[in-house]
Motif scaffolding. Structure first.
Motif, PDB file in Angstrom:
ATOM      1  N   ALA A  38      18.931 -60.941  54.749  1.00 23.32           N
ATOM      2  CA  ALA A  38      18.670 -59.520  54.502  1.00 23.32           C
ATOM      3  C   ALA A  38      17.190 -59.257  54.302  1.00 23.32           C
ATOM      4  N   VAL A  39      16.507 -60.175  53.638  1.00 22.97           N
ATOM      5  CA  VAL A  39      15.090 -59.998  53.345  1.00 22.97           C
ATOM      6  C   VAL A  39      14.236 -60.187  54.603  1.00 22.97           C
TER       7      VAL A  39
ATOM      8  N   PRO B  85      17.170 -54.924  60.404  1.00 19.07           N
ATOM      9  CA  PRO B  85      15.748 -54.914  60.025  1.00 19.07           C
ATOM     10  C   PRO B  85      15.509 -55.642  58.707  1.00 19.07           C
ATOM     11  N   ALA B  86      14.321 -56.167  58.541  1.00 18.32           N
ATOM     12  CA  ALA B  86      13.963 -56.887  57.314  1.00 18.32           C
ATOM     13  C   ALA B  86      13.975 -55.936  56.122  1.00 18.32           C
ATOM     14  N   GLY B  87      14.541 -56.421  54.999  1.00 17.46           N
ATOM     15  CA  GLY B  87      14.510 -55.657  53.753  1.00 17.46           C
ATOM     16  C   GLY B  87      15.753 -54.857  53.456  1.00 17.46           C
ATOM     17  N   VAL B  88      16.789 -54.944  54.298  1.00 13.91           N
ATOM     18  CA  VAL B  88      18.003 -54.165  54.035  1.00 13.91           C
ATOM     19  C   VAL B  88      18.668 -54.640  52.749  1.00 13.91           C
TER      20      VAL B  88
ATOM     21  N   ASN C 224      22.349 -54.020  49.945  1.00 17.44           N
ATOM     22  CA  ASN C 224      23.754 -53.668  49.875  1.00 17.44           C
ATOM     23  C   ASN C 224      23.958 -52.182  50.139  1.00 17.44           C
ATOM     24  N   GLY C 225      24.921 -51.852  50.995  1.00 20.61           N
ATOM     25  CA  GLY C 225      25.258 -50.463  51.243  1.00 20.61           C
ATOM     26  C   GLY C 225      24.455 -49.806  52.346  1.00 20.61           C
ATOM     27  N   ASP C 226      23.358 -50.419  52.786  1.00 24.03           N
ATOM     28  CA  ASP C 226      22.595 -49.844  53.899  1.00 24.03           C
ATOM     29  C   ASP C 226      23.460 -49.848  55.156  1.00 24.03           C
ATOM     30  N   ARG C 227      23.336 -48.784  55.946  1.00 24.96           N
ATOM     31  CA  ARG C 227      24.126 -48.688  57.179  1.00 24.96           C
ATOM     32  C   ARG C 227      23.207 -48.532  58.380  1.00 24.96           C
ATOM     33  N   ILE C 228      23.576 -49.188  59.454  1.00 24.52           N
ATOM     34  CA  ILE C 228      22.827 -49.128  60.707  1.00 24.52           C
ATOM     35  C   ILE C 228      23.719 -48.460  61.741  1.00 24.52           C
ATOM     36  N   ARG C 229      23.208 -47.401  62.356  1.00 26.14           N
ATOM     37  CA  ARG C 229      23.996 -46.633  63.317  1.00 26.14           C
ATOM     38  C   ARG C 229      23.622 -47.026  64.739  1.00 26.14           C
TER      39      ARG C 229
ATOM     40  N   LYS D 247      10.107 -57.007  50.677  1.00 28.86           N
ATOM     41  CA  LYS D 247       9.392 -55.930  51.359  1.00 28.86           C
ATOM     42  C   LYS D 247      10.381 -54.831  51.723  1.00 28.86           C
ATOM     43  N   SER D 248      10.080 -53.615  51.288  1.00 27.27           N
ATOM     44  CA  SER D 248      10.977 -52.489  51.516  1.00 27.27           C
ATOM     45  C   SER D 248      11.217 -52.273  53.001  1.00 27.27           C
TER      46      SER D 248
END
Length: 375
Positions: free
Chosen positions: A128-129, A216-219, A221-226, A310-311
């Motif tokens: 995730a990072v 993408p780097a930095g995602v 928990n709960g982030d969604r990719i469409r 990194k955000s």
């Protein structure tokens, strides 16, 4: 040019609260406001973009529609054109409702589309990072290849003779007239004389689809990719739905993540805490040295700047917080036990209070408690 994701425009997570949305919008609007960027067309466009994003995400109903359908919720006739991004005004709402009940409105029907598909992707913290590309397999409805999604074996599709292509029929129930889906064509407005044998006229078939998804780097928990258009195929002549990949990050053996910051516990010996020392601690970029000052108490937290995550939005790194845990020694040898006994014997009477600040404070508190109880 496709629109950017509204959450990305404002630089917030998909679970951001109202206050966080408001702050993000104010920052973006202030940065791109035309008054602060005279003559800058890019800034003007960015200002309009963040304004549009906030108008949708700050409204509960609009936000739910956007989360479910993305930008398509406000396109293809799903909303009106004069009341902000894709929404009816009051007149349109009442026109649609009463038009359908009493037969007005000419039987307007929003074009259908394929259903959206959700997929949960589990990642290790390191993945995730750093970001990763993964191949996934999803069961979905795909366009039938032999008939190219038309549902017809010979490519011929006729207009429904019952509803005349409207997809709806007017039904009389006593004094009431209602609009309902045409029972002959199922609301499609089309009929097929020679259905495709592969899909039985549906234009879609069940299949497992394999996709490559870039995370993408930095995602977090709960982030969604469409992935636009990667959902289920729509009925003949309509667009496909979208695929939403939701990220779930597995628990880590060492680090706990809090936004862009990381937290970990660093065990040290009592002698290291009392005398001070330099210890090596893990980070996502490798081990680094951490100086432990003399007389460090258990629970002390040390901050290592820019050693977090990194955000995914700003790319600014978070920090690593190391919490010291002073361990009680175990499995002592006879010599070590003797040394500890001699050490303990060196604390005597009131002098011992000088060396144990927390213990002294605790004892004073206990004495005050009993004095209040007695009085």
């Amino acid at each position: 040019m496709s629109k950017r994701d509204y959450y990305e425009v404002l630089g917030v997570a998909r679970n951001a609260g109202d206050e966080e949305l408001k702050k993000a919008y104010r920052r973006a609007a202030m940065k791109h406001h035309p008054d602060r960027n005279p003559g800058d067309k890019a800034a003007e466009a960015a200002f309009k973009e963040c304004k549009e994003a906030y108008e949708v995400l700050s409204d509960g109903g609009k936000r739910r529609l956007y989360d479910q359908h993305g930008h398509a919720a406000f396109e293809h006739g799903m909303g009106g054109g004069n009341a902000g991004p894709g929404f009816h005004d009051v007149g349109d709402i009442f026109g649609d409702i009463f038009g359908n009940i009493f037969g007005g409105g000419g039987g307007r029907q929003a074009p259908r589309r394929g259903a959206d598909v959700g997929y949960v992707m589990e990642l290790d913290l390191e993945e995730a990072v750093a970001g990763i590309e993964k191949r996934i397999e999803i069961p979905t409805l795909a366009e039938c290849a032999p008939c190219k999604g038309s549902g017809s074996a010979d490519g011929k599709v006729d207009t429904c003779a019952t509803c005349h292509g409207r997809g709806q029929v007017r039904m009389q129930r006593g004094p009431f007239a209602m609009q309902a889906a045409c029972p002959h064509c199922g609301g499609s407005g089309k009929t097929i004389a020679n259905p495709c044998q592969q899909c039985d006229g549906a234009g879609r078939v069940e299949e497992d689809k394999t996709l490559s998804v870039k995370i993408p780097a930095g995602v977090d928990n709960g982030d969604r990719i469409r992935l636009a258009g990667e959902g289920e195929a729509g009925p003949a002549g309509t667009p496909a739905g979208d695929l939403y990949v939701e990220v779930r990050v597995r628990p880590h053996a060492i680090f706990q993540r809090d936004g862009d910051d990381l937290h970990c516990e660093v065990p040290i010996r009592i002698s290291q805490a009392a005398l001070g020392d330099t210890v090596r601690v893990p980070t996502l970029g490798g081990e680094v040295e951490l100086r432990i000052p003399a007389e460090t108490q258990s629970g002390k937290v040390f901050r290592l700047r820019d050693r977090g995550v990194k955000s995914v939005r700003s790319r600014a790194p978070g920090d690593l917080y190391c919490k010291v845990a002073v361990e009680t020694p175990v499995n002592l040898t006879a010599e070590q036990r003797t040394l500890l006994e001699q050490f303990e014997a060196s604390f005597s009477g009131e002098d011992a209070r000088r060396h144990s600040p927390k213990s002294a404070t605790f004892l004073d508190g206990v004495k005050g408690f009993w004095d209040r109880m007695v009085s």
